[in-house]
Write a protein that holds these residues in place. Structure first.
Motif, PDB file in Angstrom:
ATOM      1  N   TYR A 180       5.307   2.249  16.710  1.00  0.00           N
ATOM      2  CA  TYR A 180       6.502   2.789  16.065  1.00  0.00           C
ATOM      3  C   TYR A 180       6.186   3.239  14.650  1.00  0.00           C
ATOM      4  O   TYR A 180       5.226   2.806  14.041  1.00  0.00           O
ATOM      5  N   GLY A 181       7.033   4.077  14.096  1.00  0.00           N
ATOM      6  CA  GLY A 181       6.956   4.435  12.685  1.00  0.00           C
ATOM      7  C   GLY A 181       8.159   3.862  11.955  1.00  0.00           C
ATOM      8  O   GLY A 181       8.839   2.976  12.460  1.00  0.00           O
ATOM      9  N   ASP A 182       8.419   4.374  10.744  1.00  0.00           N
ATOM     10  CA  ASP A 182       9.567   3.902   9.950  1.00  0.00           C
ATOM     11  C   ASP A 182      10.309   5.091   9.373  1.00  0.00           C
ATOM     12  O   ASP A 182       9.736   6.161   9.166  1.00  0.00           O
ATOM     13  N   ILE A 183      11.580   4.857   9.081  1.00  0.00           N
ATOM     14  CA  ILE A 183      12.329   5.782   8.218  1.00  0.00           C
ATOM     15  C   ILE A 183      12.762   4.961   7.013  1.00  0.00           C
ATOM     16  O   ILE A 183      13.348   3.887   7.167  1.00  0.00           O
ATOM     17  N   ILE A 184      12.452   5.487   5.810  1.00  0.00           N
ATOM     18  CA  ILE A 184      12.718   4.720   4.591  1.00  0.00           C
ATOM     19  C   ILE A 184      13.719   5.489   3.736  1.00  0.00           C
ATOM     20  O   ILE A 184      13.576   6.710   3.543  1.00  0.00           O
ATOM     21  N   TYR A 185      14.728   4.796   3.244  1.00  0.00           N
ATOM     22  CA  TYR A 185      15.703   5.421   2.344  1.00  0.00           C
ATOM     23  C   TYR A 185      15.248   5.199   0.916  1.00  0.00           C
ATOM     24  O   TYR A 185      15.094   4.069   0.477  1.00  0.00           O
ATOM     25  N   THR A 186      15.011   6.281   0.210  1.00  0.00           N
ATOM     26  CA  THR A 186      14.528   6.187  -1.169  1.00  0.00           C
ATOM     27  C   THR A 186      15.708   6.429  -2.114  1.00  0.00           C
ATOM     28  O   THR A 186      16.798   6.808  -1.667  1.00  0.00           O
ATOM     29  N   PRO A 187      15.530   6.278  -3.436  1.00  0.00           N
ATOM     30  CA  PRO A 187      16.645   6.529  -4.362  1.00  0.00           C
ATOM     31  C   PRO A 187      17.115   7.989  -4.333  1.00  0.00           C
ATOM     32  O   PRO A 187      18.256   8.292  -4.696  1.00  0.00           O
ATOM     33  N   ALA A 188      16.281   8.915  -3.916  1.00  0.00           N
ATOM     34  CA  ALA A 188      16.680  10.334  -3.902  1.00  0.00           C
ATOM     35  C   ALA A 188      17.584  10.603  -2.709  1.00  0.00           C
ATOM     36  O   ALA A 188      17.154  10.463  -1.554  1.00  0.00           O
ATOM     37  N   LYS A 189      18.829  11.016  -2.990  1.00  0.00           N
ATOM     38  CA  LYS A 189      19.812  11.178  -1.900  1.00  0.00           C
ATOM     39  C   LYS A 189      19.476  12.342  -0.970  1.00  0.00           C
ATOM     40  O   LYS A 189      19.893  12.360   0.189  1.00  0.00           O
ATOM     41  N   ASP A 190      18.733  13.322  -1.486  1.00  0.00           N
ATOM     42  CA  ASP A 190      18.468  14.508  -0.683  1.00  0.00           C
ATOM     43  C   ASP A 190      17.159  14.408   0.102  1.00  0.00           C
ATOM     44  O   ASP A 190      16.645  15.407   0.592  1.00  0.00           O
ATOM     45  N   ARG A 191      16.613  13.229   0.177  1.00  0.00           N
ATOM     46  CA  ARG A 191      15.332  13.080   0.883  1.00  0.00           C
ATOM     47  C   ARG A 191      15.359  11.889   1.824  1.00  0.00           C
ATOM     48  O   ARG A 191      16.081  10.934   1.593  1.00  0.00           O
ATOM     49  N   ARG A 192      14.499  11.962   2.829  1.00  0.00           N
ATOM     50  CA  ARG A 192      14.200  10.792   3.661  1.00  0.00           C
ATOM     51  C   ARG A 192      12.686  10.659   3.708  1.00  0.00           C
ATOM     52  O   ARG A 192      11.973  11.669   3.763  1.00  0.00           O
ATOM     53  N   ALA A 193      12.230   9.427   3.724  1.00  0.00           N
ATOM     54  CA  ALA A 193      10.791   9.183   3.846  1.00  0.00           C
ATOM     55  C   ALA A 193      10.501   8.691   5.260  1.00  0.00           C
ATOM     56  O   ALA A 193      11.181   7.797   5.762  1.00  0.00           O
ATOM     57  N   LEU A 194       9.530   9.323   5.888  1.00  0.00           N
ATOM     58  CA  LEU A 194       9.120   8.915   7.236  1.00  0.00           C
ATOM     59  C   LEU A 194       7.713   8.343   7.168  1.00  0.00           C
ATOM     60  O   LEU A 194       6.892   8.805   6.374  1.00  0.00           O
ATOM     61  N   VAL A 195       7.453   7.361   7.985  1.00  0.00           N
ATOM     62  CA  VAL A 195       6.078   6.878   8.116  1.00  0.00           C
ATOM     63  C   VAL A 195       5.647   7.079   9.568  1.00  0.00           C
ATOM     64  O   VAL A 195       6.267   6.534  10.489  1.00  0.00           O
ATOM     65  N   LEU A 196       4.628   7.899   9.741  1.00  0.00           N
ATOM     66  CA  LEU A 196       4.088   8.153  11.077  1.00  0.00           C
ATOM     67  C   LEU A 196       2.820   7.330  11.265  1.00  0.00           C
ATOM     68  O   LEU A 196       2.084   7.089  10.305  1.00  0.00           O
ATOM     69  N   LYS A 197       2.555   6.923  12.491  1.00  0.00           N
ATOM     70  CA  LYS A 197       1.281   6.259  12.784  1.00  0.00           C
ATOM     71  C   LYS A 197       0.468   7.183  13.679  1.00  0.00           C
ATOM     72  O   LYS A 197       0.944   7.600  14.740  1.00  0.00           O
ATOM     73  N   GLN A 198      -0.739   7.495  13.220  1.00  0.00           N
ATOM     74  CA  GLN A 198      -1.579   8.436  13.966  1.00  0.00           C
ATOM     75  C   GLN A 198      -2.970   7.852  14.183  1.00  0.00           C
ATOM     76  O   GLN A 198      -3.466   7.087  13.344  1.00  0.00           O
ATOM     77  N   PRO A 199      -3.601   8.212  15.307  1.00  0.00           N
ATOM     78  CA  PRO A 199      -4.942   7.657  15.583  1.00  0.00           C
ATOM     79  C   PRO A 199      -5.950   8.086  14.517  1.00  0.00           C
ATOM     80  O   PRO A 199      -5.890   9.217  14.019  1.00  0.00           O
ATOM     81  N   VAL A 200      -6.883   7.165  14.176  1.00  0.00           N
ATOM     82  CA  VAL A 200      -7.836   7.499  13.116  1.00  0.00           C
ATOM     83  C   VAL A 200      -8.858   8.530  13.554  1.00  0.00           C
ATOM     84  O   VAL A 200      -9.393   9.257  12.734  1.00  0.00           O
ATOM     85  N   GLY A 201      -9.163   8.600  14.849  1.00  0.00           N
ATOM     86  CA  GLY A 201     -10.155   9.576  15.320  1.00  0.00           C
ATOM     87  C   GLY A 201     -11.182   8.915  16.215  1.00  0.00           C
ATOM     88  O   GLY A 201     -10.847   8.069  17.040  1.00  0.00           O
ATOM     89  N   VAL A 202     -12.450   9.274  16.022  1.00  0.00           N
ATOM     90  CA  VAL A 202     -13.526   8.697  16.843  1.00  0.00           C
ATOM     91  C   VAL A 202     -13.939   7.354  16.248  1.00  0.00           C
ATOM     92  O   VAL A 202     -14.182   7.250  15.046  1.00  0.00           O
ATOM     93  N   ALA A 203     -14.029   6.351  17.107  1.00  0.00           N
ATOM     94  CA  ALA A 203     -14.472   5.029  16.650  1.00  0.00           C
ATOM     95  C   ALA A 203     -15.858   4.726  17.216  1.00  0.00           C
ATOM     96  O   ALA A 203     -16.096   4.899  18.419  1.00  0.00           O
ATOM     97  N   ALA A 204     -16.771   4.293  16.331  1.00  0.00           N
ATOM     98  CA  ALA A 204     -18.083   3.792  16.774  1.00  0.00           C
ATOM     99  C   ALA A 204     -17.938   2.294  16.958  1.00  0.00           C
ATOM    100  O   ALA A 204     -17.495   1.582  16.052  1.00  0.00           O
ATOM    101  N   ILE A 205     -18.311   1.808  18.148  1.00  0.00           N
ATOM    102  CA  ILE A 205     -18.078   0.405  18.490  1.00  0.00           C
ATOM    103  C   ILE A 205     -19.411  -0.247  18.813  1.00  0.00           C
ATOM    104  O   ILE A 205     -20.109   0.178  19.741  1.00  0.00           O
ATOM    105  N   ILE A 206     -19.775  -1.244  18.025  1.00  0.00           N
ATOM    106  CA  ILE A 206     -21.082  -1.898  18.188  1.00  0.00           C
ATOM    107  C   ILE A 206     -20.831  -3.356  18.557  1.00  0.00           C
ATOM    108  O   ILE A 206     -20.151  -4.074  17.823  1.00  0.00           O
TER     109      ILE A 206
END
Ligand code: ADP
Length: 487
Positions: A180-206
């Motif tokens: 899941y992500g988040d929606i954050i209410y900031t002091p600025a009334k005309d904005r919303r802050a979103l937090v997205l979660k995205q995969p980091v990419g290629v993982a090397a696993i040892i």
């Protein structure tokens, strides 16, 4: 009597690696109990020998020996290296000996696959991981035979490891749909802050040799659930488990390039490790192994600022307080500590030379030169090697203490902190000690901690990050803050 036990694993000795003096790795004995059914190992020929003696005794359908790159089985330019049964020294197969070129090829395949895998819906990723899990369960006996043949642990333990490994795929197939992500209410009334979660990419696993299957699914399950793709470099001694998992990944329909495996010999380890950990297309390094190797990989990671997860050495204290139920403590010590295999002997002679007494065991077992007797040492002091380093052998050094403070001081004196166990019936003491032990995982009146639902990992030089649980997936996700203005 109050006593503090520091016990380590047991079983077949490894070949002479790491060399004496090298910092041994965690191989922490935290797996769940092995299934109870079936005959137990007894005297006479050791049961694991039934699975040695060459590839003929192993399940041919899962016995892959080439590298897995971009969904295809490929030989390595340098040829092959031998895989041996540690119980007998017999060769059980020859496996592609990959070098830097093959490692870079695998990273490139993983990167190409990432471009589409990250866009696959969570539901679809979940269902593919579930298929992989189902195939592991269907093939569990054959997979266990492969572990026993290349790792040397008893078949019962290998069967337990396969179930435990499969459960990570099951768990992360479920968690894949709960990012899941988040929606954050900031002091600025005309904005919303979103937090997205995205995969980091290629993982090397040892991964290490001690739990050749579980260490892979614990990392790979989380990575794939998050939308990452992986290149796995298995330990030199145990490449067959990683390759067998690759065969099942292909059968499950995991897309080409999502799970790649580049096995290599000890001679090629450094070049393959460096190629994987410095490649600009790799965004994440996940490692389980010795603290010494972890530090090398951290240096590589620093150069290109890659994300890291490190599961490094531990030295689990096992503390028995006055109020403990001693029968419970003994059962916990046996269940949690006397398992798996390791290198040993030096720690016994060091302790004896400094005044310790051998209560039982102390020498190589009649099973053969690769086995060591379960050993109990008394009169152990904190300056002995067995008090400071992991032993990876069936060795139980016992240190007496008088006060809770003293026990905590001994337990916390080491620079690692993976797991700690203690036995007490005093509720106030249980809270105090659980909070003060400098470890990532605590067993209170319990010797077996590990389960896919709970976070696995250590503090201090035992590592960075957590595996398994709802937190394990975060290791493969980036947070992206999106400021949405103009409302
Ligand atoms: P152990 O051999 O005791 O399991 P290691 O930390 O040496 O512990 O090995 C764990 C894993 O790290 C294995 O897969 C091994 O091949 C790998 N490894 C060891 N040295 C390096 C290195 N310099 N670069 C990359 N990987 C390494």
């Amino acid at each position: 009597m109050t006593s503090l036990l520091q016990l380590q694993n047991c079983g077949a000795l490894r070949r002479a690696w790491p060399p004496p003096g090298a910092n041994p790795r965690p191989r922490c004995p935290l797996l769940p109990p092995v299934p109870a059914a079936g005959p137990q190992p007894g005297p006479g020929p050791h049961p694991l020998r039934r699975h040695s003696g060459g590839p003929a005794g192993l399940p041919q359908a899962l016995l892959r020996t080439d590298a897995l790159v971009g969904g295809r089985w490929l030989p390595a330019a340098a040829g092959t290296f031998p895989v041996q049964d540690p119980a007998t020294g017999a060769q059980i197969g020859r496996v592609a000996d990959c070098g830097a070129a093959e490692a870079r090829g695998a990273v490139s395949a993983a990167h190409q696959a990432f471009c589409s895998w990250k866009g696959v819906s969570a539901k679809e990723r979940s269902s593919l991981l579930r298929k992989w899990y189902d195939l592991m369960i269907k093939n569990k006996d054959d997979l266990a035979k492969i572990i026993t043949a290349e790792n040397g642990k008893p078949l019962k333990e290998a069967q337990g490891e396969i179930l435990y490994s499969a459960f990570f795929l099951e768990w992360f197939s479920e968690e894949a749909r709960r990012i899941y992500g988040d929606i954050i209410y900031t002091p600025a009334k005309d904005r919303r802050a979103l937090v997205l979660k995205q995969p980091v990419g290629v993982a090397a696993i040892i991964t290490p040799w001690n739990f050749p299957s579980a260490m892979i699914t614990r990392k790979v399950g989380a990575a794939l659930a998050a939308g990452c793709t992986v290149v796995v470099k298995p330990a030199e001694d145990t490449p067959l488990s990683a390759l067998a998992l690759g065969e099942l990944a292909n059968q499950a329909g995991i897309p080409a390039g999502v799970y790649n495996v580049v096995p290599c010999s000890r001679e090629k380890t450094k070049e393959v490790g460096e190629a994987l950990c410095t490649d600009p297309l790799v965004s994440k390094i996940s490692f389980t192994g010795s603290t010494a190797t972890g530090k090398i990989l951290l240096h590589y990671a620093a150069d290109s600022v890659k994300r890291v997860s490190m599961e490094l050495g531990g030295h689990a204290p096992f503390i028995v307080f006055d109020s403990a139920n001693v029968d419970q403590a003994v059962a916990g010590a046996l269940a949690s500590k006397y398992r798996n295999s390791g290198q040993v002997e030096k720690h016994v002679s060091d302790a004896v030379s400094k005044g310790a007494t051998i209560v039982t065991g102390g020498k190589r077992h009649s099973f053969g030169k690769n086995f060591f007797e379960p050993t109990l040492l008394s009169n152990v002091t904190v300056d002995m090697l067995c008090s400071q380093e992991e032993t990876f052998g069936p060795l139980a050094p016992v240190i007496k203490f008088d006060t809770e403070e003293e026990a905590l001081a001994i337990a916390n004196a080491v620079d690692v902190g993976l797991a700690g166990y203690f036995y007490s019936q005093d509720p106030a003491q249980i809270w105090r000690v659980a909070e003060q032990l400098e470890v990532g995982m605590v067993g209170v009146n319990e010797g077996l901690l590990s389960t896919v639902e709970c976070p696995f990992g250590g503090v201090k030089q035992s590592g960075l990050g957590r595996e398994g649980s709802k937190y394990g997936i975060d290791e493969y996700l980036e947070l992206k803050y999106v400021c949405y203005g103009g409302l």
